[in-house]
Design a protein around this motif. Sequence first.
Motif, short mmCIF file in Angstrom:
data_model
loop_
_atom_site.label_atom_id
_atom_site.label_comp_id
_atom_site.label_asym_id
_atom_site.label_seq_id
_atom_site.Cartn_x
_atom_site.Cartn_y
_atom_site.Cartn_z
N GLY A 1 30.61 -35.00 -15.69
CA GLY A 1 30.50 -36.22 -14.91
C GLY A 1 29.58 -36.12 -13.72
N GLY A 2 29.16 -34.90 -13.32
CA GLY A 2 28.38 -34.76 -12.09
C GLY A 2 27.00 -34.16 -12.22
N PHE A 3 26.68 -33.59 -13.41
CA PHE A 3 25.40 -32.89 -13.50
C PHE A 3 24.21 -33.84 -13.66
CE2 PHE A 3 25.55 -33.84 -17.93
CZ PHE A 3 24.28 -33.61 -18.43
N ALA A 4 24.46 -35.07 -14.14
CA ALA A 4 23.36 -35.98 -14.47
C ALA A 4 22.55 -36.35 -13.23
CB ALA A 4 23.91 -37.23 -15.14
N THR A 5 23.23 -36.74 -12.16
CA THR A 5 22.53 -37.17 -10.95
C THR A 5 21.68 -36.05 -10.37
OG1 THR A 5 24.34 -38.70 -10.44
CG2 THR A 5 22.84 -38.14 -8.65
N LEU A 6 22.23 -34.85 -10.31
CA LEU A 6 21.49 -33.72 -9.74
C LEU A 6 20.29 -33.35 -10.61
CD1 LEU A 6 21.30 -31.62 -7.51
CD2 LEU A 6 22.85 -30.17 -8.82
N THR A 7 20.44 -33.43 -11.93
CA THR A 7 19.33 -33.12 -12.82
C THR A 7 18.18 -34.10 -12.63
OG1 THR A 7 20.85 -32.21 -14.47
CG2 THR A 7 18.66 -32.80 -15.23
N ILE A 8 18.50 -35.38 -12.56
CA ILE A 8 17.46 -36.40 -12.35
C ILE A 8 16.80 -36.21 -10.99
CG2 ILE A 8 17.06 -38.88 -12.09
CD1 ILE A 8 19.37 -39.32 -14.05
N LEU A 9 17.59 -35.92 -9.97
CA LEU A 9 17.04 -35.69 -8.63
C LEU A 9 16.09 -34.50 -8.63
CD1 LEU A 9 17.02 -36.24 -5.56
CD2 LEU A 9 19.00 -34.73 -5.38
N THR A 10 16.48 -33.41 -9.29
CA THR A 10 15.63 -32.22 -9.34
C THR A 10 14.33 -32.50 -10.08
OG1 THR A 10 17.61 -30.82 -9.35
CG2 THR A 10 15.54 -29.80 -10.02
N LYS A 11 14.41 -33.17 -11.22
CA LYS A 11 13.21 -33.48 -12.00
C LYS A 11 12.25 -34.35 -11.19
CE LYS A 11 11.50 -36.08 -15.94
NZ LYS A 11 11.82 -37.00 -17.06
N ASN A 12 12.74 -35.43 -10.62
CA ASN A 12 11.86 -36.34 -9.88
C ASN A 12 11.27 -35.67 -8.64
OD1 ASN A 12 12.38 -38.38 -11.71
ND2 ASN A 12 14.06 -39.25 -10.50
N SER A 13 12.04 -34.79 -8.01
CA SER A 13 11.54 -34.08 -6.85
C SER A 13 10.39 -33.15 -7.22
CB SER A 13 12.68 -33.28 -6.20
OG SER A 13 12.22 -32.56 -5.08
N PHE A 14 10.54 -32.43 -8.33
CA PHE A 14 9.47 -31.52 -8.77
C PHE A 14 8.26 -32.30 -9.27
CE2 PHE A 14 12.52 -28.22 -8.29
CZ PHE A 14 11.81 -27.04 -8.23
N LEU A 15 8.49 -33.41 -9.97
CA LEU A 15 7.36 -34.22 -10.43
C LEU A 15 6.55 -34.75 -9.25
CD1 LEU A 15 8.79 -36.31 -13.41
CD2 LEU A 15 7.08 -34.50 -13.50
N ASN A 16 7.25 -35.16 -8.20
CA ASN A 16 6.56 -35.67 -7.02
C ASN A 16 5.72 -34.60 -6.35
OD1 ASN A 16 6.13 -37.73 -4.91
ND2 ASN A 16 7.36 -36.35 -3.64
N TYR B 1 25.27 -26.82 -10.42
CA TYR B 1 23.96 -26.44 -9.89
C TYR B 1 23.26 -25.44 -10.81
CZ TYR B 1 23.91 -28.96 -5.51
OH TYR B 1 23.84 -29.97 -4.57
N LEU B 2 24.02 -24.54 -11.42
CA LEU B 2 23.41 -23.58 -12.35
C LEU B 2 22.84 -24.27 -13.58
CD1 LEU B 2 25.95 -20.60 -12.26
CD2 LEU B 2 23.67 -20.72 -11.22
N ILE B 3 23.40 -25.41 -13.96
CA ILE B 3 22.89 -26.16 -15.11
C ILE B 3 21.80 -27.14 -14.68
CG2 ILE B 3 23.49 -27.87 -16.87
CD1 ILE B 3 26.25 -26.59 -17.04
N SER B 4 22.05 -27.88 -13.62
CA SER B 4 21.19 -29.02 -13.28
C SER B 4 19.82 -28.59 -12.75
CB SER B 4 21.89 -29.90 -12.24
OG SER B 4 23.08 -30.43 -12.76
N ILE B 5 19.78 -27.58 -11.88
CA ILE B 5 18.50 -27.20 -11.29
C ILE B 5 17.53 -26.62 -12.32
CG2 ILE B 5 17.40 -25.65 -9.62
CD1 ILE B 5 19.73 -26.13 -7.76
N PRO B 6 17.93 -25.63 -13.14
CA PRO B 6 17.00 -25.17 -14.19
C PRO B 6 16.63 -26.27 -15.18
CG PRO B 6 18.77 -23.58 -13.87
CD PRO B 6 19.16 -24.81 -13.13
N LEU B 7 17.60 -27.12 -15.54
CA LEU B 7 17.32 -28.20 -16.48
C LEU B 7 16.35 -29.21 -15.87
CD1 LEU B 7 17.85 -29.61 -19.17
CD2 LEU B 7 19.87 -30.69 -18.13
N GLY B 8 16.55 -29.55 -14.60
CA GLY B 8 15.64 -30.49 -13.95
C GLY B 8 14.23 -29.95 -13.83
N ILE B 9 14.11 -28.65 -13.50
CA ILE B 9 12.78 -28.03 -13.42
C ILE B 9 12.11 -28.01 -14.79
CG2 ILE B 9 11.56 -25.88 -12.91
CD1 ILE B 9 13.70 -25.26 -10.83
#
Length: 354
Positions: free
Chosen positions: A226-241, A136-144
Amino acid sequence: MWRYLSRRLLLIIPTLLCILVVNFVIVQAAPGGPVEQAIARLQGFGGHSMGGASEVTAIGGAGRSSRGLDPALIEEIKHHYGFDKPMHERLWLMLKNYAQLDLGSSFFRGAKVTDLIVQKLPVSLSLGLWATLITYLISIPLGIRKAIKNGSAFDVWSSTAIIVGYAMPAFLFAILLIVVFAGGSYVNWFPVQGLVSDNFDSLSLWGKVGDYLWHLVLPVTALVIGGFATLTILTKNSFLNEISRQYVITARAKGLTERRVLYGHVFRNAMLLVVAGVPSALIEVFFAGSLLIETIFNLDGLGRMSYEAAVSRDYPVVFGTLFLFTLFGLLIKLIGDLCYTLLDPRIDFSARTA
């Protein structure tokens, strides 16, 4: 809200019951149970139990013919493992004991299932909590960041890394890390045996902390990659929306800075989808991911114990861990709903019908 929580808590009971009954029927119908294994060992064909040969020898004694066994001995073996009762009676006794939080005793390990779970739990908790936190510390900032820089060079090259992480399962990364960093073919920087070294007790306080973290590097890295990819994509698409919505355009028109718009307006709404993924992420890391990772890195946790119990048909351990995994999973999903209300009090769960 409280009515909804009460309904969800009450639904946990029939859900647990259905899952236990279905798995009980499937497992009991599978060949190679403890009775068959005991008979095979006495006949000289070997077996697959985890440390149960001594128990079988104590039951049946020695000098048995490989061509057949005394029916009284077979009945004694069935009685020892509780298979002298019909299936429906065994199911009823199991459910009755589970209602009293009595998970029984292992067939082959000589200990209560609850004691075994308490013994193995620290390993799985260490892997799961560290992997979830770092993910979460990697995926959320990266997705944003990817949402803000959508279409830029940063978005493109980071998407390449995400695609690789999404396409390859965690156990392949684990094998790669062992080969490269744990003495497989290149360097030998990290250990791959247990959570601590053999001389852990003789180390200083900071030495113990460093030794513990050093042992976690490879397994936690495998789980995170193995697990950060899905959360990063989810965060990015959520913020874009959310960024494209009318209230964001209005906030910008009123002169608010991009930082104020992002963290004051967009963040709360966009994070709802991310919070919705927390229960599934925890369940995957704790229960699905830990099984392979603990086996590959030879970590004595719940995942490895469950795997060995399934192979050896150690039914009390199989159903005990299944019961706790299912219970934890349902409770974690309920906690996810509570997190919804903390982020957005406008959500009213009491309006739901189920």
